[in-house]
Design an enzyme around this catalytic site. Structure first.
Site, mmCIF file in Angstrom:
data_model
loop_
_atom_site.group_PDB
_atom_site.id
_atom_site.type_symbol
_atom_site.label_atom_id
_atom_site.label_comp_id
_atom_site.label_asym_id
_atom_site.label_seq_id
_atom_site.Cartn_x
_atom_site.Cartn_y
_atom_site.Cartn_z
ATOM 1 C CB VAL A 144 -1.007 0.034 1.183
ATOM 2 C CG1 VAL A 144 -2.058 -1.043 1.047
ATOM 3 C CG2 VAL A 144 -0.295 -0.030 2.536
ATOM 4 N N GLY A 158 -1.036 -2.682 7.936
ATOM 5 C CA GLY A 158 -0.215 -1.899 8.861
ATOM 6 C C GLY A 158 0.929 -2.721 9.399
ATOM 7 C CE1 TYR A 208 1.018 0.116 14.694
ATOM 8 C CE2 TYR A 208 0.325 1.056 16.791
ATOM 9 C CZ TYR A 208 0.073 0.237 15.703
ATOM 10 O OH TYR A 208 -1.112 -0.448 15.623
ATOM 11 N NE ARG A 242 8.936 -8.122 17.959
ATOM 12 C CZ ARG A 242 7.861 -7.921 17.191
ATOM 13 N NH1 ARG A 242 7.648 -8.691 16.156
ATOM 14 N NH2 ARG A 242 7.016 -6.946 17.471
HETATM 15 P P1 NAP Z 1 -1.647 -8.524 11.040
HETATM 16 O O1 NAP Z 1 -2.303 -9.818 11.431
HETATM 17 O O2 NAP Z 1 -0.163 -8.461 10.978
HETATM 18 O O3 NAP Z 1 -2.287 -8.022 9.670
HETATM 19 C C1 NAP Z 1 -1.762 -6.923 8.975
HETATM 20 C C2 NAP Z 1 -1.678 -7.288 7.520
HETATM 21 O O4 NAP Z 1 -1.192 -6.140 6.786
HETATM 22 C C3 NAP Z 1 -0.689 -8.438 7.249
HETATM 23 O O5 NAP Z 1 -1.268 -9.402 6.395
HETATM 24 C C4 NAP Z 1 0.470 -7.726 6.575
HETATM 25 O O6 NAP Z 1 1.165 -8.522 5.643
HETATM 26 C C5 NAP Z 1 -0.236 -6.603 5.855
HETATM 27 N N1 NAP Z 1 0.690 -5.553 5.459
HETATM 28 C C6 NAP Z 1 1.787 -5.108 6.113
HETATM 29 N N2 NAP Z 1 2.414 -4.168 5.401
HETATM 30 C C7 NAP Z 1 1.700 -4.014 4.263
HETATM 31 C C8 NAP Z 1 1.861 -3.217 3.101
HETATM 32 N N3 NAP Z 1 2.894 -2.368 2.978
HETATM 33 N N4 NAP Z 1 0.943 -3.314 2.108
HETATM 34 C C9 NAP Z 1 -0.092 -4.201 2.215
HETATM 35 N N5 NAP Z 1 -0.275 -4.993 3.269
HETATM 36 C C10 NAP Z 1 0.606 -4.906 4.287
HETATM 37 O O7 NAP Z 1 -2.061 -7.388 12.076
HETATM 38 P P2 NAP Z 1 -3.476 -6.932 12.698
HETATM 39 O O8 NAP Z 1 -3.341 -7.032 14.156
HETATM 40 O O9 NAP Z 1 -4.615 -7.556 11.999
HETATM 41 O O10 NAP Z 1 -3.409 -5.384 12.334
HETATM 42 C C11 NAP Z 1 -4.323 -4.755 11.439
HETATM 43 C C12 NAP Z 1 -4.296 -3.261 11.690
HETATM 44 O O11 NAP Z 1 -4.742 -3.014 13.030
HETATM 45 C C13 NAP Z 1 -2.900 -2.641 11.608
HETATM 46 O O12 NAP Z 1 -3.000 -1.382 10.982
HETATM 47 C C14 NAP Z 1 -2.499 -2.476 13.060
HETATM 48 O O13 NAP Z 1 -1.589 -1.418 13.235
HETATM 49 C C15 NAP Z 1 -3.835 -2.171 13.700
HETATM 50 N N6 NAP Z 1 -3.933 -2.430 15.141
HETATM 51 C C16 NAP Z 1 -3.726 -3.671 15.642
HETATM 52 C C17 NAP Z 1 -3.905 -3.897 17.003
HETATM 53 C C18 NAP Z 1 -3.773 -5.262 17.617
HETATM 54 O O14 NAP Z 1 -3.848 -5.377 18.858
HETATM 55 N N7 NAP Z 1 -3.615 -6.315 16.839
HETATM 56 C C19 NAP Z 1 -4.261 -2.836 17.842
HETATM 57 C C20 NAP Z 1 -4.436 -1.580 17.297
HETATM 58 C C21 NAP Z 1 -4.287 -1.385 15.938
HETATM 59 P P3 NAP Z 1 2.509 -9.295 6.119
HETATM 60 O O15 NAP Z 1 2.053 -10.278 7.158
HETATM 61 O O16 NAP Z 1 3.016 -9.901 4.870
HETATM 62 O O17 NAP Z 1 3.417 -8.233 6.689
#
Ligand code: NAP
Length: 247
Positions: free
Chosen positions: A60, A88, A151, A195
């Site tokens: 993205v 993200g 972040y 980690r």
């Molecule tokens: P996740 O399981 O790691 O999912 C994020 C996805 O985004 C992964 O499939 C990742 O691919 C993909 N991605 C990373 N960089 C990208 C890029 N440059 N272009 C396109 N896709 C990309 O994490 P999640 O927990 O579902 O997080 C989703 C969103 O929620 C993120 O924005 C995160 O910051 C936010 N968030 C998460 C939490 C939490 O507790 N989990 C809390 C607050 C906010 P790869 O695996 O190949 O890197």
């Protein structure tokens, strides 16, 4: 009514849960992810369940890649009515250890990636006088988070972008909201736990008022409502889905 929905970061975590939920509500879904194979596996699963779903390997932060993938979505499914930006990355680094490269990559994916994803679909929504945009920010943008200055700065930016765009697009039938998740049990948080960057899951659950970790489905449920016809009077909002933290 059936719409064409694009979900970024749909190969994993909450993006995947959101794609499943929107497909379950009969929308046609395009799944974008850096991991094209994960996005393709998820799209195949949705097709098996009877949905129209396509996948694209997209970084993205690369505007040309976003534009190109969206052209393929329009050709296959039609104009885009719903955009959800869940792609993200996170990193845990003391402030003095954040390199300019690390700062730039965080901005490029989390903030500029959101900008690219939204700017590239707004013309479809303006033409239709209807649209639903949901960004994913973070409760950390409200509380701050040690060792995550880069972040958290990007997530604060996502909230500002969301609220500003909401005001611009409100007269045109397009709503723009952000979901601010608390601790959600996904691959991202499992990696951080392994980690040692965050306390173990049990300790987090003990501090969470509802006494469980959030799930992708918790986020997907809120997102599906914000994307619905019924949510037309909700715009510019940050919806906290955090089990009661930071209230
Ligand atoms: P996740 O399981 O790691 O999912 C994020 C996805 O985004 C992964 O499939 C990742 O691919 C993909 N991605 C990373 N960089 C990208 C890029 N440059 N272009 C396109 N896709 C990309 O994490 P999640 O927990 O579902 O997080 C989703 C969103 O929620 C993120 O924005 C995160 O910051 C936010 N968030 C998460 C939490 C939490 O507790 N989990 C809390 C607050 C906010 P790869 O695996 O190949 O890197």
């Amino acid at each position: 009514m059936k719409r064409v929905a694009v979900v970024t970061g749909a190969g994993s975590g909450m993006g995947l849960a959101i794609a499943r939920r929107l497909a379950g509500e009969s929308h046609d879904v395009a799944l974008f992810d850096l991991a094209g194979d994960a996005a393709e596996r998820a799209a195949a699963e949705l097709r098996t369940n009877g949905a129209s779903a396509i996948a694209a390997a997209v970084d993205v932060s690369d505007r040309a890649a976003v534009d190109d993938a969206l052209e393929r979505v329009r050709a296959a499914l039609g104009p885009i009515g719903i955009m959800v930006t869940s792609a993200g990355i996170d990193r845990f680094e003391a402030f003095t250890d954040i390199t300019p490269e690390s700062w730039e990559r965080m901005l490029a994916v989390n903030l500029t990636g959101t900008f690219h994803s939204l700017q590239a679909v707004v013309p479809d929504m303006l033409a239709a006088n209807w649209g639903r945009i949901v960004t994913i920010s973070s409760s950390s943008a409200q509380s701050g988070a040690a060792n995550m200055a880069h972040y958290v700065a990007t997530k604060g930016g996502v909230i500002g972008l969301t609220k500003s765009l909401a005001l611009e697009l409100a007269p045109r039938g397009i709503t723009v909201n952000t979901i601010a998740p608390g601790f959600i049990d996904t691959a991202m948080t499992r990696r951080a736990e392994e980690r040692g960057d965050v306390p173990n899951l049990d300790a987090i659950i003990a501090r969470t008022p509802v006494r469980r970790a959030g799930t992708g489905d918790d986020i997907a449920a809120a997102c599906a409502f914000l994307c619905s016809e019924d949510a037309g009077y909700i715009t510019g909002q940050s919806v906290n889905v955090n089990g009661g933290w930071y209230l």
